[in-house]
Design a protein around this motif. Sequence first.
Motif, PDB file in Angstrom:
ATOM      1  N   THR A   1       0.861  -1.183   0.000  1.00  0.00           N
ATOM      2  CA  THR A   1       0.000   0.000   0.000  1.00  0.00           C
ATOM      3  C   THR A   1       0.903   1.241   0.000  1.00  0.00           C
ATOM      4  O   THR A   1       2.093   1.164   0.339  1.00  0.00           O
ATOM      5  N   ILE A   2       0.316   2.384  -0.344  1.00  0.00           N
ATOM      6  CA  ILE A   2       1.084   3.646  -0.328  1.00  0.00           C
ATOM      7  C   ILE A   2       1.572   3.886   1.105  1.00  0.00           C
ATOM      8  O   ILE A   2       2.701   4.307   1.336  1.00  0.00           O
ATOM      9  N   GLY A   3       0.688   3.602   2.067  1.00  0.00           N
ATOM     10  CA  GLY A   3       1.037   3.800   3.488  1.00  0.00           C
ATOM     11  C   GLY A   3       2.292   3.046   3.870  1.00  0.00           C
ATOM     12  O   GLY A   3       3.169   3.578   4.550  1.00  0.00           O
ATOM     13  N   GLU A   4       2.387   1.804   3.408  1.00  0.00           N
ATOM     14  CA  GLU A   4       3.580   1.004   3.713  1.00  0.00           C
ATOM     15  C   GLU A   4       4.821   1.623   3.072  1.00  0.00           C
ATOM     16  O   GLU A   4       5.902   1.631   3.676  1.00  0.00           O
ATOM     17  N   GLN A   5       4.646   2.166   1.883  1.00  0.00           N
ATOM     18  CA  GLN A   5       5.789   2.751   1.191  1.00  0.00           C
ATOM     19  C   GLN A   5       6.191   4.084   1.812  1.00  0.00           C
ATOM     20  O   GLN A   5       7.365   4.447   1.812  1.00  0.00           O
ATOM     21  N   ILE A   6       5.210   4.799   2.388  1.00  0.00           N
ATOM     22  CA  ILE A   6       5.527   6.036   3.114  1.00  0.00           C
ATOM     23  C   ILE A   6       6.283   5.686   4.404  1.00  0.00           C
ATOM     24  O   ILE A   6       7.273   6.323   4.762  1.00  0.00           O
ATOM     25  N   SER A   7       5.830   4.630   5.075  1.00  0.00           N
ATOM     26  CA  SER A   7       6.457   4.213   6.341  1.00  0.00           C
ATOM     27  C   SER A   7       7.937   3.912   6.168  1.00  0.00           C
ATOM     28  O   SER A   7       8.751   4.163   7.058  1.00  0.00           O
ATOM     29  N   GLU A   8       8.261   3.372   5.010  1.00  0.00           N
ATOM     30  CA  GLU A   8       9.650   3.004   4.722  1.00  0.00           C
ATOM     31  C   GLU A   8      10.583   4.214   4.886  1.00  0.00           C
ATOM     32  O   GLU A   8      11.698   4.082   5.378  1.00  0.00           O
ATOM     33  N   VAL A   9      10.100   5.387   4.458  1.00  0.00           N
ATOM     34  CA  VAL A   9      10.908   6.615   4.557  1.00  0.00           C
ATOM     35  C   VAL A   9      11.216   6.921   6.019  1.00  0.00           C
ATOM     36  O   VAL A   9      12.351   7.209   6.384  1.00  0.00           O
ATOM     37  N   PHE A  10      10.197   6.834   6.864  1.00  0.00           N
ATOM     38  CA  PHE A  10      10.411   7.131   8.293  1.00  0.00           C
ATOM     39  C   PHE A  10      11.308   6.074   8.949  1.00  0.00           C
ATOM     40  O   PHE A  10      12.160   6.383   9.779  1.00  0.00           O
ATOM     41  N   ARG A  11      11.105   4.823   8.539  1.00  0.00           N
ATOM     42  CA  ARG A  11      11.884   3.731   9.116  1.00  0.00           C
ATOM     43  C   ARG A  11      13.368   3.893   8.762  1.00  0.00           C
ATOM     44  O   ARG A  11      14.246   3.690   9.589  1.00  0.00           O
ATOM     45  N   TYR A  12      13.612   4.329   7.544  1.00  0.00           N
ATOM     46  CA  TYR A  12      14.991   4.436   7.057  1.00  0.00           C
ATOM     47  C   TYR A  12      15.689   5.685   7.589  1.00  0.00           C
ATOM     48  O   TYR A  12      16.851   5.651   7.967  1.00  0.00           O
ATOM     49  N   HIS A  13      14.950   6.805   7.605  1.00  0.00           N
ATOM     50  CA  HIS A  13      15.608   8.088   7.890  1.00  0.00           C
ATOM     51  C   HIS A  13      15.425   8.617   9.308  1.00  0.00           C
ATOM     52  O   HIS A  13      16.106   9.537   9.715  1.00  0.00           O
ATOM     53  N   ARG A  14      14.437   8.077  10.040  1.00  0.00           N
ATOM     54  CA  ARG A  14      14.182   8.634  11.369  1.00  0.00           C
ATOM     55  C   ARG A  14      14.272   7.553  12.440  1.00  0.00           C
ATOM     56  O   ARG A  14      13.887   6.413  12.202  1.00  0.00           O
ATOM     57  N   ASP A  15      14.762   7.977  13.584  1.00  0.00           N
ATOM     58  CA  ASP A  15      14.849   7.056  14.700  1.00  0.00           C
ATOM     59  C   ASP A  15      13.493   7.052  15.417  1.00  0.00           C
ATOM     60  O   ASP A  15      13.324   7.668  16.455  1.00  0.00           O
ATOM     61  N   MET A  16      12.526   6.377  14.845  1.00  0.00           N
ATOM     62  CA  MET A  16      11.155   6.412  15.375  1.00  0.00           C
ATOM     63  C   MET A  16      10.727   5.026  15.815  1.00  0.00           C
ATOM     64  O   MET A  16      11.121   4.018  15.229  1.00  0.00           O
ATOM     65  N   SER A  17       9.860   4.996  16.831  1.00  0.00           N
ATOM     66  CA  SER A  17       9.309   3.710  17.277  1.00  0.00           C
ATOM     67  C   SER A  17       8.236   3.272  16.277  1.00  0.00           C
ATOM     68  O   SER A  17       7.762   4.070  15.466  1.00  0.00           O
ATOM     69  N   ARG A  18       7.844   2.012  16.373  1.00  0.00           N
ATOM     70  CA  ARG A  18       6.798   1.499  15.466  1.00  0.00           C
ATOM     71  C   ARG A  18       5.516   2.301  15.619  1.00  0.00           C
ATOM     72  O   ARG A  18       4.833   2.591  14.648  1.00  0.00           O
ATOM     73  N   GLY A  19       5.210   2.673  16.881  1.00  0.00           N
ATOM     74  CA  GLY A  19       3.992   3.439  17.157  1.00  0.00           C
ATOM     75  C   GLY A  19       4.017   4.808  16.494  1.00  0.00           C
ATOM     76  O   GLY A  19       3.036   5.251  15.902  1.00  0.00           O
ATOM     77  N   GLU A  20       5.194   5.459  16.603  1.00  0.00           N
ATOM     78  CA  GLU A  20       5.343   6.795  15.995  1.00  0.00           C
ATOM     79  C   GLU A  20       5.219   6.717  14.483  1.00  0.00           C
ATOM     80  O   GLU A  20       4.599   7.568  13.848  1.00  0.00           O
TER      81      GLU A  20
END
Length: 143
Positions: free
Chosen positions: A109-128
């Motif tokens: 989904t687009i949402g999953e592909q957007i999440s990838e950016v945050f996962r790769y570039h930001r030190d964020m928890s799964r919840g965030e």
Amino acid sequence: MDNVLKTEGLKTHFFTETGTVRAVDGVDLAVGSGETIGLVGESGSGKSMTALSIMRLVPSPPGKIISGKVLFRGRDLLAIDESEMRKIRGDGISMVFQEPMTSLNPVYTIGEQISEVFRYHRDMSRGEIKEKRLLCCIIFGIR
Ligand SMILES: Nc1ncnc2c1ncn2[C@@H]1O[C@H](COP(=O)(O)OP(=O)(O)OP(=O)(O)O)[C@@H](O)[C@H]1O
Ligand SMILES: [Mg+2]
């Protein structure tokens, strides 16, 4: 207004067997903080190549950025090394490529592909990440 992005005399040419194609030939543009600009032009006029040059993703060979500056928050992106550029790509500057059927992965989904950016570039928890993704999906009206 502070310029977030600025190009000065940007030139990207393609060196082909049949000659030189001046795809981008001296582009000066400036994008201020919070400003939205649109590039308008007929097909083949160099809109995508201007964006790809800014991202340093010009297919090379046969393409090459031959001169000019790309200033992002005051830094010349054409002068930094590839590892630094990789940090900026998808974080400081992102691009949604033309032809969504090939540039987006239809399996996710687009949402999953957007999440990838945050996962790769930001030190964020799964919840965030989930929260951010939800916000993006609401803004863009997607899933
Ligand atoms: N591999 C290549 N070899 C030679 N010329 C190329 C190559 N790739 C792109 N070009 C040239 O670069 C120019 C600019 O192309 P670009 O894709 O930036 O146009 P565009 O404005 O984004 O068009 P569109 O509206 O169709 O998306 C074109 O004239 C094209 O012929
Ligand atoms: Mg294009």
